[in-house]
Design a protein around this motif. Structure first.
Motif, PDB file in Angstrom:
ATOM      1  N   GLY A   1       0.820  -1.215   0.000  1.00 12.09           N
ATOM      2  CA  GLY A   1       0.000   0.000   0.000  1.00 12.09           C
ATOM      3  C   GLY A   1       0.848   1.257   0.000  1.00 12.09           C
ATOM      4  O   GLY A   1       1.787   1.363   0.786  1.00 12.09           O
ATOM      5  N   PRO A   2       0.564   2.220  -0.866  1.00 12.49           N
ATOM      6  CA  PRO A   2       1.384   3.439  -0.939  1.00 12.49           C
ATOM      7  C   PRO A   2       1.487   4.146   0.412  1.00 12.49           C
ATOM      8  O   PRO A   2       2.571   4.633   0.760  1.00 12.49           O
ATOM      9  CB  PRO A   2       0.623   4.311  -1.941  1.00 12.49           C
ATOM     10  N   LEU A   3       0.403   4.191   1.177  1.00 12.07           N
ATOM     11  CA  LEU A   3       0.477   4.885   2.461  1.00 12.07           C
ATOM     12  C   LEU A   3       1.240   4.076   3.507  1.00 12.07           C
ATOM     13  O   LEU A   3       1.914   4.637   4.367  1.00 12.07           O
ATOM     14  CB  LEU A   3      -0.933   5.219   2.964  1.00 12.07           C
ATOM     15  N   THR A   4       1.137   2.740   3.412  1.00  7.98           N
ATOM     16  CA  THR A   4       1.928   1.900   4.319  1.00  7.98           C
ATOM     17  C   THR A   4       3.415   2.147   4.071  1.00  7.98           C
ATOM     18  O   THR A   4       4.203   2.252   5.010  1.00  7.98           O
ATOM     19  CB  THR A   4       1.619   0.410   4.088  1.00  7.98           C
ATOM     20  N   GLU A   5       3.753   2.234   2.763  1.00  5.22           N
ATOM     21  CA  GLU A   5       5.172   2.460   2.431  1.00  5.22           C
ATOM     22  C   GLU A   5       5.632   3.842   2.871  1.00  5.22           C
ATOM     23  O   GLU A   5       6.760   4.002   3.342  1.00  5.22           O
ATOM     24  CB  GLU A   5       5.376   2.256   0.932  1.00  5.22           C
ATOM     25  N   LEU A   6       4.719   4.811   2.734  1.00  7.86           N
ATOM     26  CA  LEU A   6       5.045   6.162   3.195  1.00  7.86           C
ATOM     27  C   LEU A   6       5.319   6.160   4.697  1.00  7.86           C
ATOM     28  O   LEU A   6       6.302   6.740   5.172  1.00  7.86           O
ATOM     29  CB  LEU A   6       3.885   7.111   2.869  1.00  7.86           C
ATOM     30  N   ALA A   7       4.450   5.469   5.444  1.00  5.27           N
ATOM     31  CA  ALA A   7       4.634   5.386   6.892  1.00  5.27           C
ATOM     32  C   ALA A   7       5.935   4.661   7.216  1.00  5.27           C
ATOM     33  O   ALA A   7       6.681   5.061   8.110  1.00  5.27           O
ATOM     34  CB  ALA A   7       3.445   4.657   7.524  1.00  5.27           C
ATOM     35  N   ARG A   8       6.218   3.589   6.453  1.00  7.25           N
ATOM     36  CA  ARG A   8       7.428   2.812   6.685  1.00  7.25           C
ATOM     37  C   ARG A   8       8.688   3.659   6.447  1.00  7.25           C
ATOM     38  O   ARG A   8       9.678   3.517   7.146  1.00  7.25           O
ATOM     39  CB  ARG A   8       7.427   1.592   5.757  1.00  7.25           C
ATOM     40  N   SER A   9       8.595   4.556   5.478  1.00  8.57           N
ATOM     41  CA  SER A   9       9.768   5.378   5.146  1.00  8.57           C
ATOM     42  C   SER A   9      10.119   6.337   6.280  1.00  8.57           C
ATOM     43  O   SER A   9      11.233   6.837   6.347  1.00  8.57           O
ATOM     44  CB  SER A   9       9.526   6.154   3.850  1.00  8.57           C
TER      45      SER A   9
END
Lengths: 294, 293
Positions: free
Chosen positions: B133-141
């Motif tokens: 998920g794009p937002l999951t990846e954003l949070a992960r970053s």
């Protein structure tokens, strides 16, 4: 000359800067609204394997037709009846039936309340407008029991009619009718027009814009119903797109390869008709929405 | 009623019958039924019910779980209302300022109005997909291991975000139409008096928008309480588990899944009282608005 132009120039640039900031905020806001849709759109154009492996990409794939085909004609349930086509049809029936029913019943009741000397007018008014106070969600279980007792489960009547049991359209048309000049009904009476003729030949044509605005709002509202359809329809052939979305998400949890292409396509099909209506009839829709609170 | 109305007797009654019949069967009957069954304890197999007085209500007041859900609903409502009103107001003020592209911005900012709440929830599931998920990846970053449906706070964050996304357009439409109805003369006078745009906003625009804001406040509270049902149901994939839920979702879970009709009805009545209080509040505000404008 230079003295006169100089104070103007910095002010001009400052205004341009603030305009630029305005645009920046608006573009960010638009992206916030739009990006989720673009992500859904992208996954409808790739294979499920690609989505699982790489996630959403920046380029569109070539699987749109294939996914559309799966979404429209493949069923996921036990009965094989909840294809996209059948859900789309049910959504249309719910949206149109709800909007039509609400407007016809609302206009009739509003006409009776505004244009007639009625002994129980005040009582009828309060009985009708109390319904504005309580949303369906708070009386959902007893409503379900009653619909069940009346044998309305898995019928279009059961899907549509209980949703009409609130007086938003009636309230709206009452407000509008009251703003129609009184001379009109006097003139009509002098010319010998009866109440039915006045309603059909004068009031309805006069209300065209209002009817259109109400129709758009009600269509979107009906199409987007979720809780009531979830309870009242248990047969897959009766699912609407919005009601089917839960089953679609549960399919993604299954043991097989999750069908992201099909699921996202169905979500897209559920989004497009109401969004298209709102965008194409924007000015009517905004007018109807902002005037309904007065 | 118009002074120059018609005096036919049977026609208005005939016109009112469909509306009255539908609300009698599908509004008053269920509402009365809910109040009535909130005083009974229903046998889960449908063999009968016993009158238990206010026991169902007492159970609610003593239930730690119910109070926890009520507290979550309160926080959720405050957050959703605050952010969707604030964001919409900012965007409406900017959209009212710009000349070029105003129509396109309006369209881009309002189309989400027509997206159904559960579909918005579904989009949330895609954006927060655990593996890509794009937002999951954003949070992960930024070092946030986002786990939708597993971690209570993460799920709550997603619920608030999706609910705000879905509600900004309505507020935007109302704020923009409120801004556009401010007379040109008032704007020009303000422009002469106050050169700073921020000052003008707080001294002139904001007070003039206050009636719209109050109206929207009630609309948003009702939205957060009731209309977010679809968002919550899809985000938790129909499995409430230990996930956050709102009061309306609890009514549904207890009544429809748990077959606790009495308890669920008592919860419905609590919500009815809540909505009634809000509406009375709203009517009084509208009354005031008519007086002063």
């Amino acid at each position: 000359m230079t003295d006169m132009t100089q104070p103007v120039t910095p002010r001009k640039t400052r205004i341009r800067w603030s305009a630029l900031a305005d645009h920046a905020v608006l573009i960010l806001g638009s992206l916030f609204m739009l990006i989720p849709l673009l992500v859904v759109l992208q996954t409808t154009t790739t294979t499920d394997i690609d989505t699982i492996k790489h996630g959403p990409q920046l380029v569109l794939g070539d699987q749109f037709g294939e996914n559309l085909n799966k979404a429209m004609f493949k069923a996921s349930g036990f009965s094989g009846e909840n294809t996209g086509t059948s859900m789309l049809m049910n959504s249309m029936i719910l949206g149109l039936g709800f909007a039509l029913g609400k407007i016809v019943i609302g206009m009739m009741a509003a006409y009776a309340l505004v244009y007639f000397r009625l002994r129980f007018a005040t009582l009828a008014f309060w009985l009708i407008f109390t319904t504005l106070l309580l949303p369906l969600e708070v009386r959902i279980l007893p409503s379900y029991e009653i619909a069940q007792k009346m044998g309305l489960l898995n019928t279009y009547t059961g899907l549509i009619v209980p949703l009409i049991a609130s007086a938003t359209a009636t309230f709206f048309f009452r407000q509008y009718f009251r703003s129609v000049p009184e001379e009109l009904v006097e003139a009509a009476r002098i010319d010998g027009a009866g109440p039915i003729k006045f309603f059909v030949d004068i009031l309805v044509p006069l209300s065209q814009t209002m009817i259109a605005a109400m129709f758009i709002i009600m269509f979107v509202f009906g199409w987007n119903q979720y809780l009531w359809p979830t309870m009242i329809t248990t047969e897959e052939s009766m699912y609407t797109l919005v009601r089917g979305i839960k089953q679609i998400t549960q399919d993604l949890e299954g043991t097989n390869i999750p069908e992201y292409g099909r699921a996202n396509m169905l979500a897209l099909i559920a989004i497009l008709p109401p969004v298209a209506v709102v965008i194409f009839f924007q000015s009517w829709f905004v007018k109807g929405l902002t005037e309904s609170d007065k | 009623m118009k002074r120059a109305g018609f005096s036919t007797r049977w026609l208005p009654i005939l016109l009112l019958v469909p509306q009255l019949a539908i609300i009698a069967i599908f509004f008053y009957w269920p509402a009365v039924h809910a109040v009535q069954s909130s005083f009974y304890l229903q046998d889960p197999f449908g063999f009968g019910s016993t009158y238990v007085g206010v026991d169902n209500y007492a159970d609610l007041a003593n239930s730690g779980e119910y109070l926890k859900i009520a507290r979550f609903t309160l926080i959720f409502t405050v957050l959703v209302t605050f952010f969707s009103l604030g964001l919409a107001l900012l965007l409406a003020v900017k959209a009212d300022n710009v000349i070029r592209g105003a129509r396109s911005y309006r369209t881009l900012l309002m189309w989400v109005y027509a997206v159904a709440p559960p579909v918005a929830g579904f989009i949330g599931l895609i954006m927060f997909n655990q593996s890509w998920g794009p937002l999951t990846e954003l949070a992960r970053s930024v070092g946030w291991d986002f786990k939708l449906g597993v971690n209570f706070n993460d799920t709550a964050t997603a619920m608030v975000l999706v609910s705000v996304w879905k509600q900004v357009p309505v507020n935007f439409i109302f704020f923009l139409s409120g801004l556009q109805s401010i007379p040109k003369a008032v704007r020009e006078a303000a422009l002469i008096d106050n050169r700073s745009a921020t000052g003008r906003f707080w001294d002139v625009t904001f007070p003039l928008l206050a009636p719209t804001g109050f109206f929207l406040l009630i609309i948003n509270i009702t939205y957060a309480l009731f209309d977010t049902f679809g968002i919550i149901d899809t985000l938790v994939k129909g499995e409430p588990g230990n996930n956050p839920m709102t009061l309306v979702y609890k009514v549904y879970v207890d009544g429809f899944r748990g077959n606790d009709l009495g308890g669920s009805s008592a919860q419905s009545v609590v919500l009815m009282v809540l909505v009634l209080a809000l509406t009375v509040f709203q009517f009084r505000l509208i009354e005031r608005r008519i007086h002063y404008t």
